[in-house]
Design an enzyme around this catalytic site. Structure first.
Site, PDB file in Angstrom:
ATOM      1  N   HIS A 139       0.818  -1.211   0.000  1.00 27.14           N
ATOM      2  CA  HIS A 139       0.000   0.000   0.000  1.00 27.14           C
ATOM      3  C   HIS A 139       0.856   1.266   0.000  1.00 27.14           C
ATOM      4  CE1 HIS A 139      -2.163   3.277   2.083  1.00 27.14           C
ATOM      5  NE2 HIS A 139      -3.100   2.937   1.217  1.00 27.14           N
TER       6      HIS A 139
ATOM      7  N   CYS B  86      35.937   2.568 -23.811  1.00 21.84           N
ATOM      8  CA  CYS B  86      35.077   2.512 -22.636  1.00 21.84           C
ATOM      9  C   CYS B  86      35.764   3.033 -21.382  1.00 21.84           C
ATOM     10  CB  CYS B  86      34.590   1.085 -22.397  1.00 21.84           C
ATOM     11  SG  CYS B  86      35.911  -0.124 -22.186  1.00 21.84           S
TER      12      CYS B  86
END
Length: 803
Positions: free
Chosen positions: A427, A758
């Protein structure tokens, strides 16, 4: 089971177009029962008491005007006044009761259901509002549900209470906030055969990632017993992610699993007791295993995809779904008991990317599951029970054991929410997403460690782990408008090591992953030296063995733990960017780093200079690590072959000699990874001068080259990259480094191989990115926070070159 009742409709008589008559929940159940049971989706039978029946209740008792007067002049921000008026409204309906003609029809329908399932059939009695479960409004949890209802007396009482629950405090508040008129919304009731999940498990499924909005996964949560505990956030459930595209192709792509603590479960109450359900503790052994087998996870995912496809086709657009499931402990069958459109991520703008970054850190007080991908700061306010809610002030951080729908009028005033219990479908999580505020759920001890008035920063922007830091910390938000972005000719890829960030980072415009590191997955999720899992008999420290046992407990073969965790980490990254290429570097720990893993001291030698010692390719075929490398290969094979993620490219780091390249590829072949088979590409990390000088020779063994500028700079200039004294001499922009990088790019071109870079340099220095583009590199892989900045620079350079 069709009938001529005035107020009853059986599921087989209902379609999704019947929302005004039976509410969103029942309309959805009817649609699925009619249309999808032929697809082997099991849905319990039942019937709806229509919204006409609700209006009949009010009219028969003559209470309509009294009910309207009760809400006249309501101020929903006054929690005390809201509570008082809500209670009065509910009592008016409870006192009105169920008219005789309506009750006779309801009894007759219940008798029919009992003929199908057995005398005094146990049913769930669920509210279904006529404004509920719409694509643009979620009324989930606003009204009541009653489980394990038997016999006429209990059924009548439950129906009466459902009608009254249209005026729960949270439902009144929700309608006010969302512009629904109280007396134009009716309430239908669903009466459905209970699935005996009290003897098994149940939970919630989303066909979209609830945090990032990533659309290609099915997210399943589950715990033992009836499903209310998962929905209410009373348990920390198990979590499973399944990748949709390759699931549809027949693969088994469970790309992520996380075991929840599952301390309690809701079961049927005893005998004739008025307590129709109760919570009991879950045995320790059950807590330590998953509540679903892998085959069941995959079956639920298939159900969810079928439901999503049905609703999407029905509406003519993509409709992600929020689904409830239950497993029957008597038959072992899996059932779908509810489905509604997801109403948070599906409504977000897709053309604007908003990313939160914490600028400074401090001590972490508590950690839980992150919800909301945002950051907020403020003063803590611990709420121990509902009676304390009126004391809460707007802008505070709400801290509680758990939350219920009754708390919603206050939750919307909070800057953030923190709970002890609950998973990402509880919830508190659902409401915080709807409100657009961050939440950290399932911390376990937030109410103990956080005190009223403490200043804290809630960070949900770092992946799955939500962290609460001490103090008010600075943070910033970067917003990128994705409309009209032009594509670069040079591929702009990303560097990524943390799988928890993959779904979110995939939203940044990119051409894939140029470098995914295994090291983060091993240190964060596995934590054990792979050789200690292959040869636990060599580990003599009792405490280390105990820790390894706690991590690997449910795995009979400890090495399987390494393979499963590594495969899931890599699969999460690979799936996030599918079908774009994802280049994963095999492990590149140095010996001193390997030693810090559990059991590492028994398998590592002390080296005076680990940076240029026993690392990378040299380990993979050596007897001291060969079996560990075999586990890495097994994990990569699992990702490609079992999960179907063939966009995974493997990369070999620190390969010093051509002879070494041959040995590594042979070792991979022994472990089922054959270059060229099933499209497997293998790249080499180009980070040693020998790699560049002999690039023509290395090209016979590799499909591409990714320049590691950090190590290549270190070994070209002879500068220890970790040395503080020599930091000013370590510069990728040095002419010698640029020359050797240029040689690598041209060598790859000469051999028709992919060339990429990279390292850190292009992220830090735009001018280095410009140099790479002018050299004709195929791809540049950047840190995620640099992608947009460097992409714009690359576009500018390419335009100047006439590309």
């Amino acid at each position: 089971m069709k009938g001529n009742s005035k107020y009853i409709r059986w599921f087989e008589e209902i379609t999704i177009d019947d929302v005004p008559l039976v509410g969103g929940k029942n309309a959805s159940l009817g649609e699925m029962y009619r249309e999808l049971t032929n697809n082997d989706i099991k849905i319990p039978n039942g019937f709806a008491i229509t919204a006409d029946a609700y209006w009949h209740v009010l009219k028969s008792a003559g209470v309509f005007e009294e009910l309207k007067m009760t809400l006249d002049g309501l101020d929903i921000n006054n929690v005390t006044d809201l509570s008082k008026r809500g209670k009065k409204a509910r009592n008016i309906i409870l006192d009105a009761g169920i008219p005789d003609d309506l009750w006779e029809e309801t009894k007759a329908a219940y008798d029919k259901l009992s003929e199908q399932y057995g005398e005094d059939v146990d049913v769930a009695v669920r509210s279904s509002a006529t404004a509920e479960d719409l694509p643009n409004a979620s009324f989930a949890g606003q009204q009541e549900t009653y489980l394990n209802i038997h016999g006429y007396h209990s059924l009548k009482d439950a129906c009466n209470r459902c009608f009254a629950s249209l005026f729960t405090d949270r439902a009144i508040s929700y309608r006010e906030n969302n512009g629904f008129e109280h007396f134009k919304v009716g309430l239908s009731i669903g009466v459905m055969k209970m699935v005996r999940s009290d003897l098994a498990s149940s939970g919630v499924i989303f066909t979209i990632d609830t945090e990032s909005g990533f659309e290609n996964v099915v997210f399943i949560t589950g715990a033992y017993g009836l499903g209310e505990n998962v929905v209410q956030g009373l348990v920390n459930p198990d979590e499973f992610y399944v990748f949709k595209p390759t699931l549809k192709e027949g693969f088994r792509p469970i790309i992520k699993k996380k075991r929840g603590s599952k301390e309690i479960k809701m079961i049927y109450g005893r005998g004739d007791s008025r307590v129709l359900t109760r919570n009991v503790e879950v045995p320790e052994a059950d807590r330590k295993r998953y509540c679903l087998e892998d085959d069941e996870v995959l079956q639920l995912a298939k159900f969810a995809v079928t439901i999503e496809d049905h609703y999407s086709n029905k509406r003519g657009k993509y409709v992600p779904m929020d689904v409830e499931w239950a497993k029957d402990g008597e038959t072992g069958e899996l059932f779908i008991v509810q489905a509604r459109p997801e109403t948070v991520q599906s409504l977000k703008r897709k053309d604007v990317l908003e990313t939160y970054y914490l600028d400074k850190t401090s001590d972490v007080i508590v950690i839980g599951r992150s919800v909301g991908a945002k950051i907020a700061a403020g003063k803590v306010h611990v709420i121990s029970d509902v009676s304390k809610l009126p004391d809460f002030k707007a802008g505070e951080i709400l801290v509680a054991d758990t939350t219920t729908p009754d708390w919603e009028p206050v939750m919307k005033q909070a800057a953030a929410i923190i709970t002890n219990k609950g998973g990402r479908t509880c919830h508190a999580a659902i409401v915080s997403r709807e409100l657009g505020i961050p939440a950290v759920v399932g911390t376990g001890d937030a109410t103990e460690k956080l005190k009223d008035g403490m200043e804290v920063t809630v960070n949900c922007a770092e992946g799955d782990a939500g962290k609460v830091y001490a103090g008010i910390l600075p943070f910033h938000i970067e917003t990128v408008d994705l409309k009209g972005l032009k594509k670069t000719k040079t591929e702009i890829m990303m560097n990524l090591g943390n799988p928890e960030e993959a779904f979110t980072m995939s939203m940044i415009p990119n051409d894939g992953i140029g470098l995914a590191r295994l090291e983060f997955i091993i240190t964060s999720y596995i934590k054990v030296h792979p050789m200690a899992l292959v040869h636990p008999e060599k580990v003599t420290d009792a405490e280390v063995l105990k820790q390894i046992e706690e991590l690997t407990g449910r795995h009979g073969n400890k090495a399987d733990f390494f393979v499963e965790k590594l495969a899931q980490g890599v699969a999460t990254i690979t799936a996030s960017f599918h079908p774009k290429p994802v280049v994963v570097r095999m492990s590149d720990f140095k010996s001193n780093e390997y030693e810090t893993l559990l059991g590492g001291e028994y398998f590592e030698l002390e080296e005076s200079n680990p940076m240029i010692g026993f690392r990378g390719a040299s380990r993979y075929y050596d007897e001291r690590y060969r079996e560990g490398f075999a586990l890495e290969c097994k994990a990569m094979k699992k990702v490609r072959d079992e999960m179907g993620l063939t966009n995974l490219i493997l990369m070999i780091p620190f390969c010093r000699r051509v002879e070494e390249a041959k040995k590594v590829l042979e070792e991979m072949k022994k472990n089922g990874l054959v270059r060229g088979e099933n499209g497997l590409q293998v790249y080499m990390m180009t980070e040693i001068p020998s790699n560049v000088l002999l690039i023509d020779e290395f090209s016979q063994y590799f499909d591409g080259f990714s320049i590691g500028s950090n190590d290549l700079t270190q070994l070209t200039l002879g500068v220890d990259r970790d040395s503080e004294i020599l930091a000013s001499s370590f510069d990728e922009r040095d002419e010698a480094v640029k020359k050797i990088v240029s040689m690598a790019i041209q060598g790859a071109k000469r051999n028709n191989k992919h060339s990429g870079l990279c390292g850190q340099a292009p992220s830090d220095y735009p001018e280095f990115a410009e140099f790479l583009v002018k050299e004709g590199i195929d791809s540049i892989s950047l840190n995620p926070d640099s992608v947009m900045k460097i992409a714009l620079k690359v576009l500018e350079v390419e335009k100047g070159m006439g590309r």
